[in-house]
Design a protein around this motif. Structure first.
Motif, PDB file in Angstrom:
ATOM      1  N   LEU A  19      -8.569  14.178   5.721  1.00  0.00           N
ATOM      2  CA  LEU A  19      -8.830  13.438   7.041  1.00  0.00           C
ATOM      3  C   LEU A  19      -8.359  11.932   7.099  1.00  0.00           C
ATOM      4  N   ALA A  20      -8.818  11.338   5.719  1.00  0.00           N
ATOM      5  CA  ALA A  20      -8.406   9.907   5.869  1.00  0.00           C
ATOM      6  C   ALA A  20      -6.918   9.671   5.585  1.00  0.00           C
ATOM      7  N   ILE A  21      -6.149  10.627   5.007  1.00  0.00           N
ATOM      8  CA  ILE A  21      -4.698  10.633   4.469  1.00  0.00           C
ATOM      9  C   ILE A  21      -4.122  10.707   6.072  1.00  0.00           C
ATOM     10  N   ALA A  22      -4.420  11.765   6.737  1.00  0.00           N
ATOM     11  CA  ALA A  22      -3.987  12.037   8.193  1.00  0.00           C
ATOM     12  C   ALA A  22      -4.005  10.794   9.086  1.00  0.00           C
ATOM     13  N   LYS A  23      -5.123  10.176   8.914  1.00  0.00           N
ATOM     14  CA  LYS A  23      -5.382   9.184  10.032  1.00  0.00           C
ATOM     15  C   LYS A  23      -4.493   8.106   9.670  1.00  0.00           C
ATOM     16  N   ALA A  24      -4.221   7.832   8.313  1.00  0.00           N
ATOM     17  CA  ALA A  24      -3.354   6.603   7.730  1.00  0.00           C
ATOM     18  C   ALA A  24      -1.985   7.043   7.976  1.00  0.00           C
ATOM     19  N   ALA A  25      -1.445   8.356   7.874  1.00  0.00           N
ATOM     20  CA  ALA A  25      -0.198   8.523   8.050  1.00  0.00           C
ATOM     21  C   ALA A  25       0.372   8.838   9.440  1.00  0.00           C
ATOM     22  N   LEU A  26      -0.454   9.406  10.275  1.00  0.00           N
ATOM     23  CA  LEU A  26       0.009   9.471  11.680  1.00  0.00           C
ATOM     24  C   LEU A  26      -0.242   8.195  12.666  1.00  0.00           C
ATOM     25  N   PRO A  27       0.321   8.358  13.790  1.00  0.00           N
ATOM     26  CA  PRO A  27       0.224   7.557  14.859  1.00  0.00           C
ATOM     27  C   PRO A  27      -1.229   7.041  15.188  1.00  0.00           C
ATOM     28  N   ALA A  28      -1.667   5.887  15.547  1.00  0.00           N
ATOM     29  CA  ALA A  28      -2.921   5.479  15.913  1.00  0.00           C
ATOM     30  C   ALA A  28      -3.331   6.008  16.838  1.00  0.00           C
ATOM     31  N   ASP A  29      -2.838   6.794  18.035  1.00  0.00           N
ATOM     32  CA  ASP A  29      -3.317   7.493  19.111  1.00  0.00           C
ATOM     33  C   ASP A  29      -3.465   9.179  18.963  1.00  0.00           C
ATOM     34  N   THR A  30      -3.394   9.325  17.646  1.00  0.00           N
ATOM     35  CA  THR A  30      -3.455  10.791  17.230  1.00  0.00           C
ATOM     36  C   THR A  30      -4.813  10.983  17.132  1.00  0.00           C
ATOM     37  N   THR A  31      -5.247  12.128  17.962  1.00  0.00           N
ATOM     38  CA  THR A  31      -6.666  12.897  17.835  1.00  0.00           C
ATOM     39  C   THR A  31      -6.631  13.620  16.379  1.00  0.00           C
ATOM     40  N   ILE A  32      -7.626  13.191  15.396  1.00  0.00           N
ATOM     41  CA  ILE A  32      -7.794  13.631  14.108  1.00  0.00           C
ATOM     42  C   ILE A  32      -9.154  14.456  14.251  1.00  0.00           C
ATOM     43  N   TRP A  33      -9.048  15.835  14.033  1.00  0.00           N
ATOM     44  CA  TRP A  33     -10.196  16.629  14.252  1.00  0.00           C
ATOM     45  C   TRP A  33     -10.567  17.642  13.132  1.00  0.00           C
ATOM     46  N   TRP A  34     -11.851  18.108  12.731  1.00  0.00           N
ATOM     47  CA  TRP A  34     -12.182  18.726  11.649  1.00  0.00           C
ATOM     48  C   TRP A  34     -13.317  19.662  12.528  1.00  0.00           C
ATOM     49  N   GLY A  35     -13.103  20.874  12.570  1.00  0.00           N
ATOM     50  CA  GLY A  35     -14.011  21.861  13.160  1.00  0.00           C
ATOM     51  C   GLY A  35     -13.360  22.766  13.965  1.00  0.00           C
ATOM     52  N   LYS A  36     -14.012  23.657  14.928  1.00  0.00           N
ATOM     53  CA  LYS A  36     -13.797  24.654  15.613  1.00  0.00           C
ATOM     54  C   LYS A  36     -12.398  24.122  16.409  1.00  0.00           C
ATOM     55  N   GLU A  37     -11.254  24.799  16.441  1.00  0.00           N
ATOM     56  CA  GLU A  37     -10.023  24.573  17.339  1.00  0.00           C
ATOM     57  C   GLU A  37     -10.346  23.809  18.596  1.00  0.00           C
ATOM     58  N   LEU A  38      -9.864  22.826  18.902  1.00  0.00           N
ATOM     59  CA  LEU A  38     -10.290  22.284  20.272  1.00  0.00           C
ATOM     60  C   LEU A  38      -9.584  22.996  21.565  1.00  0.00           C
ATOM     61  N   SER A  39     -10.169  23.177  22.570  1.00  0.00           N
ATOM     62  CA  SER A  39      -9.924  24.231  23.544  1.00  0.00           C
ATOM     63  C   SER A  39      -8.711  23.621  24.440  1.00  0.00           C
ATOM     64  N   THR A  40      -8.647  22.407  24.671  1.00  0.00           N
ATOM     65  CA  THR A  40      -7.795  21.505  25.481  1.00  0.00           C
ATOM     66  C   THR A  40      -6.914  20.387  24.536  1.00  0.00           C
ATOM     67  N   TYR A  41      -6.037  20.208  24.998  1.00  0.00           N
ATOM     68  CA  TYR A  41      -5.292  19.110  24.415  1.00  0.00           C
ATOM     69  C   TYR A  41      -5.501  17.777  24.767  1.00  0.00           C
ATOM     70  N   THR A  42      -5.993  16.992  23.705  1.00  0.00           N
ATOM     71  CA  THR A  42      -6.571  15.585  23.867  1.00  0.00           C
ATOM     72  C   THR A  42      -5.795  14.512  23.903  1.00  0.00           C
TER      73      THR A  42
END
Length: 157
Positions: A19-42
């Motif tokens: 999760l930390a690696i994804a947060k550092a690698a992807l654009p700042a406005d990316t939603t980073i999520w761990w858990g049940k798949e989100l039901s809507t695009y955020t």
């Protein structure tokens, strides 16, 4: 004095580090999520870890009993840019692949996920498109981050 619990799995550390690696690698406005798949695009770009699969096998017997753990962090990278099924899907695919390259490079440059595992690599890809009720297109790249680690199974005496 209590006996410390064995490090029976590398999963908690690997999840935290991924999760930390994804947060550092992807654009700042990316939603980073761990858990049940989100039901809507955020947001225009979403990175999710929705599941962890794995197994452990005996590796070392005796007082230093250890198990070989292999597991996969099941990930999705979704681009929800809008547009129709044609051009919107192509734009979304380009966005997903560009950002997947960022995640892949981040893991390639840190294949032990900051010491959480012995080795991690990406694999098992599926790319799909979907549209919402308004006909707006999203493109999703599902992939796994496959990890290996030898873990201690017995508490120290």
């Amino acid at each position: 004095m209590s006996t410390p619990l064995p490090a029976s799995s590398a999963i908690p550390g690997a999840l935290t580090q991924m999760l930390a690696i994804a947060k550092a690698a992807l654009p700042a406005d990316t939603t980073i999520w761990w858990g049940k798949e989100l039901s809507t695009y955020t947001s225009p770009l979403t990175f999710q870890i929705t599941e962890i699969t794995g197994d452990q096998q005996p590796a070392e017997m005796g007082p230093g009993y250890r198990r070989e753990e292999t597991f996969s962090l099941v990930c999705s990278l979704s681009s929800y840019q809008g547009g129709d099924q044609g051009q919107g899907a192509l734009d979304g695919l380009n966005t997903v692949m560009l950002n997947f390259a960022l995640i892949s490079a981040a893991i390639g440059n840190n294949p032990n996920l900051n010491q959480a595992v012995r080795f991690a690599q990406v694999g098992n890809f599926i790319i799909s498109t979907d549209t919402d009720g308004n006909g707006t297109t999203a493109v999703t790249l599902d992939f796994q981050v496959r990890c290996e680690q030898r873990v201690l199974s017995l508490a120290s005496s």
